[in-house]
Design a protein around this motif. Sequence first.
Motif, PDB file in Angstrom:
ATOM      1  N   TRP A 156      37.428  43.949  39.364  1.00 45.23           N
ATOM      2  CA  TRP A 156      37.923  43.208  39.699  1.00 45.23           C
ATOM      3  C   TRP A 156      37.395  42.263  40.708  1.00 45.23           C
ATOM      4  O   TRP A 156      37.340  41.251  41.244  1.00 45.23           O
ATOM      5  CB  TRP A 156      39.342  43.257  40.412  1.00 45.23           C
ATOM      6  CG  TRP A 156      39.839  44.437  41.202  1.00 45.23           C
ATOM      7  CD1 TRP A 156      39.885  45.788  40.639  1.00 45.23           C
ATOM      8  CD2 TRP A 156      39.472  44.558  42.683  1.00 45.23           C
ATOM      9  NE1 TRP A 156      40.002  46.477  41.789  1.00 45.23           N
ATOM     10  CE2 TRP A 156      38.930  45.864  43.304  1.00 45.23           C
ATOM     11  CE3 TRP A 156      38.707  43.589  43.792  1.00 45.23           C
ATOM     12  CZ2 TRP A 156      38.917  46.109  44.568  1.00 45.23           C
ATOM     13  CZ3 TRP A 156      38.778  43.868  44.479  1.00 45.23           C
ATOM     14  CH2 TRP A 156      38.412  45.108  45.478  1.00 45.23           C
ATOM     15  N   GLU A 163      42.795  37.044  49.790  1.00 44.49           N
ATOM     16  CA  GLU A 163      43.063  36.042  48.284  1.00 44.49           C
ATOM     17  C   GLU A 163      43.270  37.598  47.799  1.00 44.49           C
ATOM     18  O   GLU A 163      44.068  37.263  46.488  1.00 44.49           O
ATOM     19  CB  GLU A 163      42.117  35.258  48.496  1.00 44.49           C
ATOM     20  CG  GLU A 163      42.097  34.335  49.322  1.00 44.49           C
ATOM     21  CD  GLU A 163      43.453  33.038  49.156  1.00 44.49           C
ATOM     22  OE1 GLU A 163      44.193  33.051  47.673  1.00 44.49           O
ATOM     23  OE2 GLU A 163      43.661  33.263  49.636  1.00 44.49           O
ATOM     24  N   GLU A 164      42.180  38.003  46.822  1.00 37.14           N
ATOM     25  CA  GLU A 164      42.711  39.599  46.247  1.00 37.14           C
ATOM     26  C   GLU A 164      43.957  39.733  46.268  1.00 37.14           C
ATOM     27  O   GLU A 164      44.600  40.350  45.674  1.00 37.14           O
ATOM     28  CB  GLU A 164      41.787  40.936  46.697  1.00 37.14           C
ATOM     29  CG  GLU A 164      41.728  41.576  45.325  1.00 37.14           C
ATOM     30  CD  GLU A 164      41.431  40.752  44.189  1.00 37.14           C
ATOM     31  OE1 GLU A 164      42.135  40.958  43.196  1.00 37.14           O
ATOM     32  OE2 GLU A 164      40.327  39.386  43.598  1.00 37.14           O
ATOM     33  N   ARG A 166      46.654  38.408  47.447  1.00 39.61           N
ATOM     34  CA  ARG A 166      47.703  37.801  46.376  1.00 39.61           C
ATOM     35  C   ARG A 166      47.239  37.905  45.047  1.00 39.61           C
ATOM     36  O   ARG A 166      48.631  37.705  44.585  1.00 39.61           O
ATOM     37  CB  ARG A 166      47.161  36.291  47.710  1.00 39.61           C
ATOM     38  CG  ARG A 166      47.591  35.206  46.623  1.00 39.61           C
ATOM     39  CD  ARG A 166      47.930  33.513  46.985  1.00 39.61           C
ATOM     40  NE  ARG A 166      48.387  32.766  46.882  1.00 39.61           N
ATOM     41  CZ  ARG A 166      48.252  31.873  45.165  1.00 39.61           C
ATOM     42  NH1 ARG A 166      46.843  32.410  44.950  1.00 39.61           N
ATOM     43  NH2 ARG A 166      49.035  31.290  45.025  1.00 39.61           N
ATOM     44  N   ARG A 167      45.766  37.951  44.444  1.00 40.68           N
ATOM     45  CA  ARG A 167      45.668  38.034  43.213  1.00 40.68           C
ATOM     46  C   ARG A 167      46.569  38.858  42.784  1.00 40.68           C
ATOM     47  O   ARG A 167      47.332  39.054  41.276  1.00 40.68           O
ATOM     48  CB  ARG A 167      44.389  37.511  42.667  1.00 40.68           C
ATOM     49  CG  ARG A 167      44.035  35.961  43.269  1.00 40.68           C
ATOM     50  CD  ARG A 167      42.501  36.351  42.168  1.00 40.68           C
ATOM     51  NE  ARG A 167      41.426  36.905  43.213  1.00 40.68           N
ATOM     52  CZ  ARG A 167      40.820  36.604  43.811  1.00 40.68           C
ATOM     53  NH1 ARG A 167      41.624  35.344  44.212  1.00 40.68           N
ATOM     54  NH2 ARG A 167      39.875  36.878  44.658  1.00 40.68           N
ATOM     55  N   GLN A 171      49.299  38.993  40.188  1.00 36.22           N
ATOM     56  CA  GLN A 171      48.839  39.857  38.740  1.00 36.22           C
ATOM     57  C   GLN A 171      49.930  40.652  38.118  1.00 36.22           C
ATOM     58  O   GLN A 171      50.555  40.650  36.846  1.00 36.22           O
ATOM     59  CB  GLN A 171      47.402  40.232  38.747  1.00 36.22           C
ATOM     60  CG  GLN A 171      47.294  41.238  37.587  1.00 36.22           C
ATOM     61  CD  GLN A 171      45.833  41.731  37.967  1.00 36.22           C
ATOM     62  OE1 GLN A 171      45.377  41.678  38.734  1.00 36.22           O
ATOM     63  NE2 GLN A 171      46.288  43.107  37.460  1.00 36.22           N
TER      64      GLN A 171
END
Length: 232
Positions: A156, A163-164, A166-167, A171
């Motif tokens: 990833w 931000e990761e 949040r992603r 996901q």
Amino acid sequence: MQDPTLITQGFTPPLLLSNFRLAAFDMDSTLINIECIDEIADAAGRKAEVAAITEAAMRGEITDFKDSLRRRLALLKGVPMSALEGVLKERLQFNPGARALCAALKSAGIKLVLVSGGFTFFTRFVAAELGMDFVRSNELEFKDGVLTGGLVMQSWGEICDGEEKRRMLLQCCAEIGCRPEQAIAVGDGANDLPMMGAAGLSVAYHAKPKVREQAMVAINDGGLDRLLDLLN
């Protein structure tokens, strides 16, 4: 008068636990009592220097988390793996209520996510102890048993920043077929704000002022299981 140790903003408790299907947690200073990177730095005699950068990043005074992490990692070059093992065995403790809250959420059928700007060396242990369903964190690079000062690239990406986080929350919501409004996000630092902003319920635990101000719930005293006081 609202309890100053358990502040709610933007909703009237209680909330229905059945409204939620996923809960995402930060690790350092949220589920556990330490900032692991600061304790690793202690072994290198660089704790004050590293901890100052950590504190500034968590307060939101350093806005580029990736840069702040790289700066701290560079100071850890040469620290042996045994130092990390010592932190895990001797210093890492779960914060009050962490086990009780996670157990209650799991009993209610809620999926648990551990998403950390910290390291897999520690998240593997924490995730196993608390029964996490999904985990994302940074992989420290070792060479000849010592830290190189870098990270290992993962499928990833390299660094799990705000931000990761949040992603990852979004996901995981998509993977289990729930809406972000059906997610809870719990954290303490500025890099938790993106995932907290995406969730239906955001919880600040003994958090930095900027995080307390923006969260829907702020637990300022007591354990993580105080969240259960707001959920039916």
